[in-house]
Enzyme design. Structure first.
Site, PDB file in Angstrom:
ATOM      1  N   LYS A 499      17.973  49.539 -20.747  1.00  0.00           N
ATOM      2  CA  LYS A 499      16.859  48.589 -20.829  1.00  0.00           C
ATOM      3  C   LYS A 499      17.304  47.556 -21.853  1.00  0.00           C
ATOM      4  O   LYS A 499      17.393  47.858 -23.045  1.00  0.00           O
ATOM      5  CB  LYS A 499      15.587  49.303 -21.274  1.00  0.00           C
ATOM      6  CG  LYS A 499      14.410  48.366 -21.498  1.00  0.00           C
ATOM      7  CD  LYS A 499      13.160  49.137 -21.868  1.00  0.00           C
ATOM      8  CE  LYS A 499      12.050  48.223 -22.355  1.00  0.00           C
ATOM      9  NZ  LYS A 499      10.884  48.953 -22.810  1.00  0.00           N
ATOM     10  N   ASP A 501      16.780  44.486 -23.969  1.00  0.00           N
ATOM     11  CA  ASP A 501      15.621  43.764 -24.493  1.00  0.00           C
ATOM     12  C   ASP A 501      16.037  42.504 -25.247  1.00  0.00           C
ATOM     13  O   ASP A 501      17.207  42.339 -25.626  1.00  0.00           O
ATOM     14  CB  ASP A 501      14.832  44.706 -25.418  1.00  0.00           C
ATOM     15  CG  ASP A 501      13.331  44.447 -25.360  1.00  0.00           C
ATOM     16  OD1 ASP A 501      12.939  43.320 -25.010  1.00  0.00           O
ATOM     17  OD2 ASP A 501      12.563  45.362 -25.696  1.00  0.00           O
ATOM     18  N   ASP A 571       4.518  43.603 -21.588  1.00  0.00           N
ATOM     19  CA  ASP A 571       4.178  44.735 -22.456  1.00  0.00           C
ATOM     20  C   ASP A 571       2.727  45.151 -22.261  1.00  0.00           C
ATOM     21  O   ASP A 571       2.293  46.173 -22.793  1.00  0.00           O
ATOM     22  CB  ASP A 571       4.387  44.363 -23.933  1.00  0.00           C
ATOM     23  CG  ASP A 571       5.839  44.541 -24.359  1.00  0.00           C
ATOM     24  OD1 ASP A 571       6.644  45.011 -23.536  1.00  0.00           O
ATOM     25  OD2 ASP A 571       6.159  44.219 -25.515  1.00  0.00           O
TER      26      ASP A 571
HETATM   27  C1  GLA Z   1       9.714  45.189 -26.595  1.00  0.00           C
HETATM   28  C2  GLA Z   1       9.622  45.793 -25.212  1.00  0.00           C
HETATM   29  C3  GLA Z   1       8.886  47.115 -25.291  1.00  0.00           C
HETATM   30  C4  GLA Z   1       9.620  48.035 -26.231  1.00  0.00           C
HETATM   31  C5  GLA Z   1       9.765  47.393 -27.600  1.00  0.00           C
HETATM   32  C6  GLA Z   1      10.642  48.232 -28.504  1.00  0.00           C
HETATM   33  O1  GLA Z   1       8.470  44.817 -27.056  1.00  0.00           O
HETATM   34  O2  GLA Z   1       9.007  44.920 -24.333  1.00  0.00           O
HETATM   35  O3  GLA Z   1       8.787  47.694 -24.011  1.00  0.00           O
HETATM   36  O4  GLA Z   1      10.885  48.340 -25.693  1.00  0.00           O
HETATM   37  O5  GLA Z   1      10.336  46.099 -27.495  1.00  0.00           O
HETATM   38  O6  GLA Z   1      10.787  47.679 -29.750  1.00  0.00           O
END
Ligand code: GLA
Length: 762
Positions: A499, A501, A571
């Site tokens: 994932k 980010d 989110d």
């Molecule tokens: C972002 C992502 C979340 C999570 C946080 C972790 O906000 O969108 O899903 O992974 O980071 O810090």
């Protein structure tokens, strides 16, 4: 017979002589002469060639799917759009290319529908290319020079009337959907550097109409993909990100519909999407004659790209498509294109596995035993991929420290990641991990060792966002570091999924390590290096899948999707809010790349309480994930989730890869939302219906499915919820689509799912 690669090239010296004539009107005749006297084998092309060149008319025609695109070189040597829309008859010809223009106030250069125009002469519309030469000259007039055709790809070369500025326009039409990819390669063949101040990939021209409706998507954190609809009027609408990445404020997609249509499946719609994950801009200009030009590429804001002799700059690809089946047809076409031609391994794409993610359950507080306990519970309900989110590396306790230090935290995982990964494998799942490679916390070993690796202007403050700074990925040493740690992580651990980010936007975008004239190139080089890292990683670790996440959906575009298998849209995991976010998302992106988690109730973001069934139904409209704290679940929760996940597994090819019909929109405060996914083979349709809140004894609107075969019999079967006893158990496609289906959802936050299946379907 046209050879597979046909080339029509006017020798530069002849052309230069012809170009010198451009200042007077005889150039049109000169170019026509060249065209007629050149050896033009292409004109004999058979009618079924995907790209046909008509030498006499000096036009090019591309056909694929249900779309034709025609362009040509006019008497001035300008390349102009002649037609873009529903596929024309094989023998139809378009009117000859001809410059258009009226008065001293309306020069031809502004009213002719240029495919790609330099800023020069008297141009007032958005130019595709604007340069400053070292002698102060800023005039650029690009004319046709030559072209090549190779299978589905047409390359047309333009050249300035005097200087050796060469632009290759590349056109590639997808044979299935007719979606056309356009980009430009700008070459400096002069003897000195010049500066590119604006570079747009392409312009899409639409004919004059006073009733165009524009759609685009806007948002912010936790509220991404809001659908905007407005009538177009003369003037300019600018869709843009100045943030260094795609951004969630506006997504780089647009659709323009002619007329206000009665439903989603009627009318002419032109749409486009920019494949770029850096700062970008799309301009929608309508002139006083109601002609529309849509021009997209790098945003000119804070842009400058210095091109040395022999160097070139390639723009992002700007995709465009057309549907005569309304906005619904347009998004289905785009979904098919994304899944069939954009995402990695498109031809052999795996179905999205059921995923578990630890973020909302444990936050940063991850450790071996806690994750193993969650993994056991996740496996028991049918989860196929277990993903550990933030918190596993460096000195990461919260979001103040650790980013950049990509070693496994020895307190949380004293024996490394192997025991957890082995456990996950024993439970029959594969293992995924969260990373945020392009960022650094000032409180990290990486930053202490390399404070100059971040974007910055010397001597100026560095703005932090979520306590972190942005690494300057344009720097070769930063690129090498990021690739290096990811490669090591994937080599040393059996990881199936990252994932990826990206939790803030740029600030102080300085790159002091390179000469002044290259510093603004950071906007281009950082994104190129990001793509380069992703491409190399995928090559070396072909079984690893990647999700693009940016604090939710702030990096979703057709550029990143060439390297990532799925995206995280928001989110905001509240299942009711998600209906709208998912609806907006579906205009531009396929449900098959959209991840949706079931999390806890009440939801942490808005304190809304919903049933587990409702949450599952909301998330089952894309790639299903579970993000709840399973330690708090009751036995009943496990039973419900296990049963519904098993049902989902049977219909997920339909939901993820099928044709999406938005039957009732959740937009504009609607109490209802209904989607229908029809499988590729047309045998199965899954219908999800949601009710926000029963009010004033209003009954649920009748549901009219679409996309079924009219004469075939379909059985109806409820998966979640009950169907009224008056509904027949089987009937023709025509019956379901025209008689409709009455459902009696009542209460608050209710949902149901039912299936229509052709007789004989499993
Ligand atoms: C972002 C992502 C979340 C999570 C946080 C972790 O906000 O969108 O899903 O992974 O980071 O810090």
């Amino acid at each position: 017979m046209i050879p597979s690669a046909s080339v029509f090239r006017i020798s530069t010296s002849i052309y230069r002589r012809k170009l010198s004539l451009l200042s007077n009107v005889t150039i049109g005749a000169s170019l026509a002469l060249i065209a007629v006297t050149s050896p033009l084998r292409a004109s004999a092309a058979p009618q079924n060639e995907p790209i046909r060149y008509d030498a006499a008319a000096h036009t090019f025609r591309m056909d694929a799917g249900n779309v034709s695109y025609v362009l040509g070189v006019n008497e001035n040597g300008d390349l102009q759009t002649l037609y873009w829309g529903k596929r024309l008859g094989a023998h139809d010809s378009s009117p000859a290319p001809r410059s258009e223009g009226g008065s001293g106030f309306e020069l031809a250069v502004d009213t002719t529908p240029h495919e790609f125009v330099g800023w020069g002469s008297g141009l007032y519309v958005v130019p595709n290319l604007k340069v400053t030469f070292p002698d102060g000259n800023r005039d650029l007039v690009l004319h046709y020079l030559s072209h090549t055709i190779h299978e589905n790809t047409l390359t047309i070369t333009l050249k300035d009337i005097e200087r050796d500025v060469i632009v290759d326009l590349v056109y590639e039409m997808d044979p299935v959907t007719g979606v056309l990819a356009r980009s430009a390669r700008i070459q400096n063949r002069t003897k000195a550097s010049f500066t590119i101040e604006e570079a747009f990939a392409a312009t899409w021209n639409l004919p004059g109409s006073s009733d165009y409706q524009l759609r685009y998507l806007t948002g912010r954190w936790a509220s991404e993909f809001n659908l905007q609809e407005q009538a177009l009027h003369p003037g300019k609408i600018v869709l843009e990100s100045r943030r260094g990445s795609t951004g969630d404020e506006v997504n780089p997609w647009f659709a323009i519909e002619r007329g206000v249509q009665p439903d989603q499946d009627t009318g002419d719609v032109w749409f486009g999407a920019l494949a770029w994950s850096g700062s970008w801009q799309i301009n929608v200009e309508q002139n006083a004659a109601n002609r529309v030009r849509v021009t997209g590429g790098f945003t000119p804001f804070d842009f400058a790209y210095s091109l040395k002799p022999g160097q070139s700059l390639e723009t992002p690809k700007f995709y465009g498509g057309y549907s005569n089946a309304g906005i619904g047809g347009a998004s289905r076409l785009l979904h098919r294109f994304e899944l069939g031609s954009i995402v990695p391994q498109a031809s052999d794409r795996k179905i999205r596995p059921i995923l578990y993610n630890s973020w909302e359950a444990t936050g940063f507080d991850v450790n071996e035993s806690g994750q193993e306990a969650l993994a056991e519970k996740a496996a028991s309900i049918g989860v196929e991929r277990f993903v550990m989110d933030d918190g596993w590396f460096g000195k990461r306790k919260d979001d103040h420290a650790g980013l950049g230090d990509w070693y496994v935290n020895p307190q949380k995982f004293p024996n490394g990641l192997k025991p957890l990964i082995d456990k996950v494998h024993t439970l029959g799942m594969d293992f995924g991990l969260w990373v945020e490679p392009e960022m650094v916390n000032p409180d990290s070993d990486l930053y202490r060792a390399h404070p100059d690796w971040v974007l910055k202007f010397p001597g100026r403050p560095r703005t932090e966002g979520r306590n972190q700074l942005v690494l300057n990925l344009a720097r070769p040493d930063v690129r090498a570091y990021v690739y290096g740690f990811l490669d090591k992580l994937l080599t040393e651990n059996d990881i199936a999924f990252l994932k990826w980010d990206y939790n803030r936007n740029w600030s102080e975008p300085g790159w002091p390590a390179v000469p002044l004239d290259q510093q603004k190139g950071v906007y281009v080089e950082a994104v190129r290096n990001l793509y380069g890292i992703l491409a190399e990683l995928r090559l070396k670790h072909p079984n690893v899948e990647i999700e693009s996440c940016s604090g939710g959906g702030a990096r979703v575009d057709l550029g990143i999707l060439r390297y990532t298998d799925e995206v995280w849209p928001s989110d905001n995991t509240d299942p009711f809010d998600r209906l709208r976010i998912q609806d907006g998302f579906s205009y531009a992106y396929a449900p098959g790349i959209m991840m949706a988690w079931v999390t806890d109730s009440p939801n942490w973001m808005n304190n809304r309480a919903t049933s587990l069934e409702y949450r599952l139904l909301s998330s089952m409209q894309g790639g299903l994930g579970i993000g709840a704290n399973l330690n708090k679940w009751t036995q009943e929760d496990f039973t419900t989730a296990k049963a519904m996940i098993a049902q989902y597994k049977k219909l997920r090819p339909t939901v993820q890869n099928g044709e999406l019909y938005r039957l009732i929109s959740p937009e504009n405060g609607s109490e209802y939302s209904v989607t229908e996914s029809v499988s590729k083979d047309g045998r199965q349709a899954a219908i999800f219906a949601f009710l926000h809140s029963s009010q004033l004894r209003e009954s649920y609107p009748r549901i009219y499915p679409r996309g079924l075969e009219e004469a075939r019999e379909y059985n109806i079967r409820p998966v979640v919820g009950k169907l009224d006893s008056s509904i027949p158990q089987h009937a023709s496609g025509d019956y379901w689509m025209h008689h409709g289906i009455e459902v009696s959802l009542r209460g608050d936050y209710q949902g149901m799912l039912f299936i229509l299946e052709k007789d004989g379907s499993k």
